[in-house]
Design an enzyme around this catalytic site. Structure first.
Site, short mmCIF file in Angstrom:
data_model
loop_
_atom_site.label_atom_id
_atom_site.label_comp_id
_atom_site.label_asym_id
_atom_site.label_seq_id
_atom_site.Cartn_x
_atom_site.Cartn_y
_atom_site.Cartn_z
N CYS A 1 0.85 -1.18 0.00
CA CYS A 1 0.00 0.00 0.00
C CYS A 1 0.89 1.23 0.00
O CYS A 1 1.67 1.44 0.94
CB CYS A 1 -0.89 -0.02 1.24
SG CYS A 1 -1.90 1.45 1.40
N ASN B 1 -7.16 -3.86 -8.31
CA ASN B 1 -7.53 -2.47 -8.05
C ASN B 1 -7.74 -1.80 -9.40
O ASN B 1 -6.93 -2.00 -10.32
CB ASN B 1 -6.43 -1.77 -7.27
CG ASN B 1 -6.15 -2.45 -5.94
OD1 ASN B 1 -6.89 -2.29 -4.99
ND2 ASN B 1 -5.08 -3.25 -5.88
N CYS C 1 -5.18 6.22 -3.97
CA CYS C 1 -4.49 4.93 -3.83
C CYS C 1 -3.07 5.11 -4.33
O CYS C 1 -2.85 5.41 -5.52
CB CYS C 1 -5.23 3.87 -4.64
SG CYS C 1 -4.41 2.28 -4.63
N ASN D 1 0.12 4.63 -0.06
CA ASN D 1 -0.23 5.67 0.91
C ASN D 1 0.00 5.17 2.32
O ASN D 1 0.44 5.93 3.20
CB ASN D 1 -1.69 6.10 0.73
CG ASN D 1 -1.88 6.94 -0.52
OD1 ASN D 1 -0.99 7.69 -0.92
ND2 ASN D 1 -3.05 6.81 -1.15
#
Ligand code: API
Length: 260
Positions: free
Chosen positions: A72, A168, A196, A74
């Site tokens: 991830c 995603n 994202c 962020n």
């Protein structure tokens, strides 16, 4: 359990300092409950900051559905700010995540995070698929602010080729050659998030404006602005990929894990 809430361009996370290992046994159900916006604290994801020999820390990331996720971007930026706030002070942070080691620096109050190198972009119909630490589908759209991202993203995410592992889905508008608007439907949250990090990184690589050499791309998301810098090699591979933007502590609190 003491927890901390951070957000990076509106992608929000619960963070727990797990040096000592007291919270390693949290279950999928408990993490899902913590991330629930009505029955819990509320977040797009949950992270443990663990001790790890040879690194400043280990990042363990879970999606809001309680399952351990892939990288991830962020979240990676937020956990660096969290490490700093918890007293881990470095000029360059060196941590390990599920997709390998990462470097990060705090520059002008923002966090720059080095992402893993990307070897290839796969064409899929008229769109692109690539892995920037997490799997991403990238589709061009002339007017992303008008798009029903939940509906269109969900359609692709649950289509036959992606239903099992999930993906995603990013919708990208090229505003200027070096400025993109990106909206993302996130697997594991199963909804649009405000931003994202691995997704905007994927969008920046697909829509490079310099075929060879250095690229710097500005990205606008629902939750704020990010930049992605990288090198594109003549063979179409990408390296020195840096994602930069704000990572902000919102609040801290405590929650009884027995109530979960
Ligand atoms: N929000 C994240 C992506 C989380 C990845 C996750 N949704 C998955 O691939 O399962 C980011 O900033 O990069």
């Amino acid at each position: 359990m003491t927890f901390y809430k951070y957000q990076g361009t509106g992608n929000d996370f619960i963070l727990v300092d797990n040096r000592g290992g007291a919270y390693s046994e949290l279950t999928e159900e408990q993490i899902k409950h913590l991330c629930d916006r009505r029955f819990g604290i509320g977040a797009d994801g949950f992270m443990l900051l663990n001790e790890q020999e040879g690194y400043d820390f280990e990042m363990v990331y879970f999606n809001a559905d309680g399952r351990e996720g892939s990288m991830c971007g962020n979240g990676g930026r937020c956990i660096v700010q969290f490490a700093h706030d918890q007293g881990i002070r470095k000029t360059t942070y060196h941590f390990i995540a599920t997709d390998g080691p990462h470097d990060a620096t705090i520059e002008d109050g923002e966090i720059a995070l080095k992402m893993k190198d990307v070897d290839s972009i796969r064409e899929y119909k008229t769109d692109s698929i690539l892995n920037t630490g997490s799997p991403h589908y990238v589709q061009l759209d002339p007017d992303v602010m008008q798009l029903d991202v939940f509906k269109e993203g969900k359609k692709i995410r649950y289509s036959k080729d992606f239903a099992e592992d999930g993906i995603n889905v990013n919708f990208v508008q090229v505003k200027e050659p070096d400025t993109l608007i990106v909206r993302t439907y996130e697997r594991g949250v199963e909804n649009e998030t405000y931003s994202c990090g691995t997704g905007v990184t994927a969008a920046a690589l697909v829509f490079h404006h310099n075929d060879n050499g250095f690229n710097a791309v500005n990205i606008e998301t629902l939750g704020g602005k990010l930049t992605v810098r990288y090198r594109r090699e003549p063979d179409g591979t990408f390296n020195n990929i840096w994602l930069k933007g704000p990572a902000i502590k919102v609040f801290e609190g405590s929650i009884s894990t027995e109530a979960l």
